[in-house]
Design an enzyme around this catalytic site. Structure first.
Site, PDB file in Angstrom:
ATOM      1  N   GLY A  59       1.140  -0.993  -0.150  1.00 35.27           N
ATOM      2  CA  GLY A  59      -0.488  -0.196   0.210  1.00 35.27           C
ATOM      3  C   GLY A  59       0.851   1.255  -0.226  1.00 35.27           C
ATOM      4  O   GLY A  59       2.008   0.918   0.271  1.00 35.27           O
ATOM      5  N   GLY A  61       0.604   6.104   0.858  1.00 36.02           N
ATOM      6  CA  GLY A  61       0.112   6.825   1.559  1.00 36.02           C
ATOM      7  C   GLY A  61       0.579   8.213   1.197  1.00 36.02           C
ATOM      8  O   GLY A  61       0.868   8.142  -0.220  1.00 36.02           O
ATOM      9  N   GLY A  62       0.122   9.219   1.945  1.00 33.16           N
ATOM     10  CA  GLY A  62       0.454  10.384   1.498  1.00 33.16           C
ATOM     11  C   GLY A  62       2.355  11.090   0.791  1.00 33.16           C
ATOM     12  O   GLY A  62       2.703  11.250   0.037  1.00 33.16           O
ATOM     13  N   GLY A  64       4.725   7.827   1.888  1.00 32.92           N
ATOM     14  CA  GLY A  64       5.913   6.443   1.950  1.00 32.92           C
ATOM     15  C   GLY A  64       5.295   5.461   0.909  1.00 32.92           C
ATOM     16  O   GLY A  64       3.617   5.300   0.252  1.00 32.92           O
ATOM     17  N   LYS A  82       8.781  -0.471   4.531  1.00 31.19           N
ATOM     18  CA  LYS A  82       8.235   1.292   4.328  1.00 31.19           C
ATOM     19  C   LYS A  82       9.769   2.004   3.749  1.00 31.19           C
ATOM     20  O   LYS A  82      10.385   2.427   5.133  1.00 31.19           O
ATOM     21  CB  LYS A  82       7.404   1.396   5.850  1.00 31.19           C
ATOM     22  CG  LYS A  82       7.165   3.051   5.501  1.00 31.19           C
ATOM     23  CD  LYS A  82       6.589   3.200   6.719  1.00 31.19           C
ATOM     24  CE  LYS A  82       5.635   4.801   6.356  1.00 31.19           C
ATOM     25  NZ  LYS A  82       4.669   4.789   7.982  1.00 31.19           N
ATOM     26  N   ASP A 175      -2.488   9.803  15.366  1.00 32.51           N
ATOM     27  CA  ASP A 175      -3.073   9.516  13.950  1.00 32.51           C
ATOM     28  C   ASP A 175      -4.023   7.666  14.322  1.00 32.51           C
ATOM     29  O   ASP A 175      -4.249   7.083  13.232  1.00 32.51           O
ATOM     30  CB  ASP A 175      -2.686   9.118  12.302  1.00 32.51           C
ATOM     31  CG  ASP A 175      -3.309   8.426  10.916  1.00 32.51           C
ATOM     32  OD1 ASP A 175      -4.202   9.963  11.653  1.00 32.51           O
ATOM     33  OD2 ASP A 175      -2.801   8.669  10.609  1.00 32.51           O
TER      34      ASP A 175
END
Length: 813
Positions: A59, A61-62, A64, A82, A175
């Site tokens: 997956g 994200g913003g 990474g 990551k 978060d």
């Protein structure tokens, strides 16, 4: 080197929340000069990063990307790797990423994803390697598994503990949301894991030498779960209570299936409007929030929690919804002070203790204390009465013999009660019985049986030179065990009390009372023959000394009839019961509770006779006996409900037994509503963990299991899970009730195709019984159940191993 196996299917939504905020952020560069292209442009993953072979993308994200990677030397290990996206390696992003790497490196908790390694790509982009969490968001897991509210709360507890651990390491997550709390299913059961400390903030120290700037207007976090102070954009310092707020929102969603504020409406607004809602608007209570969605959606939410819509709203109303509402208060000083305090209040709710989030009124706390410790309060009252009114002396029995012609105070004065004796008994009541629970050792939900066990063990050391006091207290503790459905624990105490009292002068009545209770405890533990011998002696002695209608004699006859019934001597038992019924009706009246109980006992005779006929293989005669019992039981129940009330504690077991008779006769559609009504009343009147409440829940589960369709099996499993938790809480995981319900729950799980769950339940029970030193027969029975499940699932080797454990021990040579 052998070619590695193909990677497994990627876990659904594994990394959706792994990186960065869900809202677009400002300040991040759109493109790095010389980079491979704008972020988001498709690019093949690298074949290798450091010593790790890249198998696929989990997956992104913003800022990474998370890869599924494998290290093949010195051991084969699959991990999540990551790395910062190409074009996202600005000073701010790299500093934030390094902070996450350092943050995770200092955390060591079973419910937080572990960091294994860290490094940099040849291009200088930092990466770190962490535990591969193959799970799904906690809300999805709970909904797919149709977990009850209690199960959801229990699964949420280790999440609070994990966040608390991070706080002790100087970190705030900032978060927390369901996508950052994944649930893995392992052999030992579901394990929640907190992931993504990518926006974590150091509390007490700098985690990296680089400075992390939160630029003006940049929103770090997810708005639906964001605390008001976090939404202030730096106007107020953010501390650990921001994570408490986010946990409260996650809990709100776990309970209701809904967020406090509608996410579509919230995200349709601009940043300023989002900030205003988070800071200023109070969310609706969870029970009210359910009323804001369509009926069909609300019904689906309830079904995912093994409830009906109105039943779910009723469970949420008041106490349960106080917990998330306290966690998400706008003023952080009014929230729980820490995640562990939030966890403690969840445990308070589960144990029926007063809530931190509850009102401060003395009435609320007193009511909760009595409700939680109902049986303990009864037991303590019995001890107090037996000791202070007659346990130390024979005052109570003197009053009884005098037909209450003298006041209790005169009897106590005549007995010359010594002050030091009274002080010793008072100390026992306050210290050994009521004062023994230790929150640090026992937790907030200490069991009544634990307290009684501890008090019973102190008798010898507390009264070495005062055998009469020790004997009377042993008798009272034995009575308390009987009141909470533990006759097995009552027997040794009552036996000891009788032996000690018998030779003492002036203790004849106390001895007789104790031996009558011992007789009851014996036949309730299937020692009917010994109970019969003891009770026959008591009836013969009382018949010589008392009038035929004497209440003590009638009680002794009643107990002897119970022993005869359990010994299979049904005709003699009925004759005794009918004699007692006639005398009680004449002397006490048809509406007296003792008379009504005797009618109930008579109705049980054909029930037990039917069981014996069924065991003998005469199904037709068994059915006829049960029809007879049903008629008598219905009449006894109706008379009791009219004289006392439908919700009286004496009426409730009659109602439950009536449902059981309908169930035995195959009239399931008639039995189900009887069970459901009785179970709801028992939970309200007796409490959810009373042994009669648990028995009725199990019986309703067996009815649904008998139907066999998937929906009924799911209902059966839910009822078994509730009963199992109750037995484990009240009597311990090695108790007979817990073991029996474990077997039933495993059967239901296997029928639903949940073989892993069934095996986990049975192997856990086997391990707990082995640790408790249970007898080999019970361990062998459980091992046989494990072997059976394994055989049916095709695991022949595992089945053979467990069959060996189930085999009886070899005779000594």
């Amino acid at each position: 080197m052998a070619t590695p196996a193909a990677p497994p299917p990627l876990p659904a939504r594994y990394a959706d929340p792994l990186m960065g905020p869900d809202l677009p952020t400002e300040g991040a560069p759109a493109h790095s000069p010389g980079g491979p292209g704008p972020p988001g442009a498709p690019a093949p993953p690298p074949a290798r990063i450091g010593p790790y072979h890249i198998l696929g993308v989990l997956g992104e994200g913003g800022f990474g990307i998370v890869y599924l990677a494998e290290r093949r030397e010195p051991i084969v290990q699959r991990v999540a790797l990551k790395v910062i996206k190409p074009g996202m390696d600005s000073r701010v992003i790299i500093a934030r990423f390094e902070q996450e790497r350092q943050a995770l490196a200092v955390i060591d908790h079973p419910n937080v994803a572990r960091v294994f390694d860290a490094g940099a790509t040849p291009e200088g982009r930092p990466y770190f390697v962490m535990e591969l969490v193959q799970g799904e968001p906690i809300t999805d897991y709970c909904d797919k598994g149709r977990l009850s509210l209690r199960q959801r709360l229990e699964l949420f507890l280790p999440v609070c503990e994990a966040v608390q651990h991070a706080h002790t390491k100087g970190l705030i997550h900032r978060d927390l949301k369901p996508g950052n709390i994944l649930v893995e299913v392992r052999q030992a059961g579901p394990v929640p894991k907190v992931i993504d400390f990518g926006v974590a903030k150091a509390i007490s120290r700098t985690m990296t030498e680089k400075t992390i700037f939160t630029e003006h207007g940049q929103l770090i976090g997810t708005p639906e779960y964001m605390s008001p102070e976090q939404a202030e954009m730096g106007a107020t310092d953010v501390d650990t209570r921001t994570d408490v707020y986010s946990l409260g929102v996650v809990l709100y969603e776990l309970l209701t299936g809904l967020l406090p504020f509608d996410p579509v409406e919230l995200r349709s607004r601009g940043f300023a409007a989002i900030q205003r809602v988070i800071r200023e608007e109070d969310p609706p209570t969870p029970s009210k929030r359910l009323t804001t969605v369509a009926d069909e959606k609300a019904a689906g939410i309830a079904r995912a929690r093994h409830a009906e819509r109105e039943g779910l709203a009723r469970q949420l109303r008041r106490e349960l919804e106080w917990i998330p509402l306290k966690a998400i208060r706008k003023d952080r000083t009014a929230r729980y002070r820490s995640p562990i305090e939030l966890a403690d209040d969840i445990r308070n709710y589960l144990a029926q203790r007063p809530l931190i989030a509850g009102p401060e009124s003395a009435w609320y706390r007193a009511r909760k204390t009595v409700r939680k410790h109902r049986a303990l309060a009864i037991g303590a009252a019995a001890v107090s009465a037996a000791v202070l009114i007659g346990g130390i002396t024979s005052a109570w029995f003197a009053v009884r013999e005098a037909r209450q012609r003298r006041l209790v105070s005169e009897a106590l004065a005549a007995a010359s009660l010594e002050r030091d004796v009274a002080r010793a008994v008072s100390d026992f009541l306050s210290a050994d019985l009521l004062g023994s629970p230790d929150p640090e050792l026992d937790g907030p939900g200490v069991r009544v049986v634990t307290v009684l066990d501890r008090a019973a063990r102190t008798l010898d050391s507390r009264f070495p030179a005062q055998p009469e006091i020790a004997a009377r207290l042993a008798a009272s503790l034995g009575n308390a065990y009987l009141s909470v459905g533990r006759p097995d624990a009552a027997v040794p105490l009552l036996r000891r009390a009788g032996d000690a009292l018998r030779p003492l002068p002036g203790a004849a009545d106390a001895t007789r009372e104790t031996e009558l209770r011992l007789g009851e405890a014996l036949w309730r533990t299937a020692a009917a023959d010994e109970a019969e011998r003891l009770l026959r002696e008591q009836v013969a002695s009382l018949t010589r000394a008392r009038t035929p209608d004497d209440p003590v004699l009638l009680n002794a006859k009643n107990q002897l009839a119970g022993a005869l019934k359990h010994a299979g001597k049904f005709d003699e038992a009925r004759g005794l019961y009918e004699d007692v019924l006639a005398r009680r009706t004449r002397t006490l009246g048809a509406a007296h509770v003792d008379t009504l109980v005797t009618r109930y006992n008579i109705a049980l005779i054909p029930l037990e006779r039917g069981k014996a006929l069924q065991r003998a293989g005469d199904a037709a005669a068994a059915k006829a006996a049960w029809e007879d019992s049903l008629t008598q039981m219905g009449a006894a129940r109706d008379a009791t409900a009219a004289a006392l009330s439908p919700e009286h504690p004496v009426t409730l077991p009659m109602d439950s037994e009536y449902g059981s008779l309908l169930n035995r006769l195959g009239r399931l559609d008639e039995a189900a509503p009887v069970y459901e009504r009785t179970l709801e009343r028992m939970r309200r009147v007796l409490g959810p963990h009373h042994f009669r409440t648990l028995e009725t829940g199990v019986n309703l589960g067996r009815l649904h299991q008998k139907r066999g369709d998937p929906a009924s099996l799911r209902l059966a499993a839910a009822l078994y899970e509730q009963a199992l938790q109750g037995y484990r809480d009240e009597s311990g995981p090695d108790s007979e009730g817990a073991v029996f319900v474990t077997g039933r729950l495993a059967e239901a799980c296997e029928a639903l195709g949940e073989t892993t769950r069934a095996l986990w339940l049975l192997t856990r029970a086997h391990g707990e019984l082995a640790a408790a030193g249970a007898d080999r027969q019970r361990l062998a029975t459980l091992a046989g159940l494990v072997a059976g499940v394994m055989e049916r699932s095709g695991d022949s080797a595992g089945a053979a191993e467990w069959r060996a454990k189930a085999a009886p021990p070899a005779p000594p040579q």
